[in-house]
Design an enzyme around this catalytic site. Structure first.
Site, mmCIF file in Angstrom:
data_model
loop_
_atom_site.group_PDB
_atom_site.id
_atom_site.type_symbol
_atom_site.label_atom_id
_atom_site.label_comp_id
_atom_site.label_asym_id
_atom_site.label_seq_id
_atom_site.Cartn_x
_atom_site.Cartn_y
_atom_site.Cartn_z
ATOM 1 N N PRO A 86 3.518 10.066 -15.289
ATOM 2 C CA PRO A 86 3.335 8.596 -15.509
ATOM 3 C C PRO A 86 4.485 7.937 -15.880
ATOM 4 O O PRO A 86 4.579 6.822 -15.382
ATOM 5 C CB PRO A 86 2.526 9.062 -16.852
ATOM 6 N N LEU A 136 1.283 5.045 -5.347
ATOM 7 C CA LEU A 136 2.040 5.777 -6.144
ATOM 8 C C LEU A 136 1.330 7.025 -6.715
ATOM 9 O O LEU A 136 0.198 7.005 -7.202
ATOM 10 C CB LEU A 136 2.507 4.637 -7.490
ATOM 11 N N TYR A 137 1.996 7.945 -6.788
ATOM 12 C CA TYR A 137 1.667 9.211 -7.255
ATOM 13 C C TYR A 137 2.839 10.034 -7.943
ATOM 14 O O TYR A 137 3.403 10.664 -6.916
ATOM 15 C CB TYR A 137 1.010 10.026 -6.247
ATOM 16 N N ASP A 138 2.702 10.121 -9.077
ATOM 17 C CA ASP A 138 3.979 10.961 -9.817
ATOM 18 C C ASP A 138 3.761 11.292 -11.169
ATOM 19 O O ASP A 138 2.448 10.862 -11.479
ATOM 20 C CB ASP A 138 5.262 10.162 -9.595
ATOM 21 N N ASP A 150 0.951 -1.445 -0.058
ATOM 22 C CA ASP A 150 -0.123 -0.085 0.002
ATOM 23 C C ASP A 150 0.829 1.261 0.112
ATOM 24 O O ASP A 150 0.936 1.989 1.015
ATOM 25 C CB ASP A 150 -1.014 0.150 1.244
ATOM 26 N N ARG A 174 -14.363 -1.203 10.980
ATOM 27 C CA ARG A 174 -14.467 -1.311 12.476
ATOM 28 C C ARG A 174 -15.315 -2.435 12.853
ATOM 29 O O ARG A 174 -16.722 -2.326 12.858
ATOM 30 C CB ARG A 174 -14.818 -0.184 13.350
#
Length: 227
Positions: free
Chosen positions: A66, A62-64, A59, A178
């Site tokens: 392409p 990924l964020y950058d 987890d 929960r």
């Protein structure tokens, strides 16, 4: 529905001790950002030594740009994990680039896109995205489907709508579960197992209710019985 146990404890030793206590159960294990940065690939190998049948969800969200996301996804292929995620906010082109890169392999992990973090309240989310959570989560899910991903990470409250606008086979994974009415902690949009089942959720992620229990194995067993 499958159970994914979050390995969010403060040390590698504590996480490995938890894994030992639940090793007889058929569950997924979620390795998050803090754990992976601290303990790395060796921790993933240690999980498999305890029980090679454990499935691992990496987890990292990924964020950058392409190409960097695709390069990172390709590196993840070498880790032997069974599922990982990217952030839908990176955009459809980035997600499509990731999937095009992975298409060169004979087999690949499940790939999910994060829609709205379950820690967001409506006001907090709108301040960032200028849209309400449900509408934006639906849009992100459509983008992920069109980019070729397998599903999304969302709260249980968005799962039904996402299934309706994509397909029943398009997976939803929901944090913030929960199972027995425990305190929400830093999560805003929490739900119990029954609600998640009704929402057709494919994977539920449970952390604190398991690792804070005196007998984690017993809690896992009870959750699996509910599932």
């Amino acid at each position: 529905m499958e159970l994914c146990v979050a390995l969010d404890l403060s040390t590698k030793e504590e996480n490995l001790d938890l894994i030992q206590k639940i090793k007889e159960h058929d569950v997924w294990l979620k390795v998050g950002l803090r754990t992976y940065i601290r303990d790395g690939e060796e921790f993933l190998k240690a999980i498999k030594k305890i029980n090679p049948d454990f499935k691992i969800f990496l987890d990292l969200k990924l964020y950058d740009i392409p190409n960097t996301m695709a390069d990172s996804a390709e590196s993840i292929m070498g880790l032997g994990v069974d599922m990982f995620n990217v952030h839908a906010s990176a955009g459809k082109r980035a997600m499509k680039t990731v999937m095009e890169r992975l298409s060169t392999y004979e087999s690949r992990p499940i790939v999910l896109a994060v829609t709205a973090l379950t820690s967001f309240s409506e006001d907090e989310f709108r301040a960032v995205y200028e849209e309400d959570i449900a509408t934006k989560a639906d849009q992100f899910a459509k983008d992920a489907l069109e980019a070729g991903l397998d599903g999304v990470v969302c709260s249980a409250y968005e799962s039904t709508s996402i299934k309706n606008i994509t397909s029943k086979e398009f997976m939803t994974l929901t944090p913030g579960i929960r199972p027995f009415g425990e305190d929400a902690g830093d999560q805003k949009r929490v739900a119990d197992v029954a609600f998640a089942k009704d929402a057709l959720v494919d994977f539920i992620v449970v952390g604190r209710p398991i690792y804070q229990a005196k007998n984690p194995s017993d809690i896992v067993k009870r959750i699996l019985e509910l599932i």
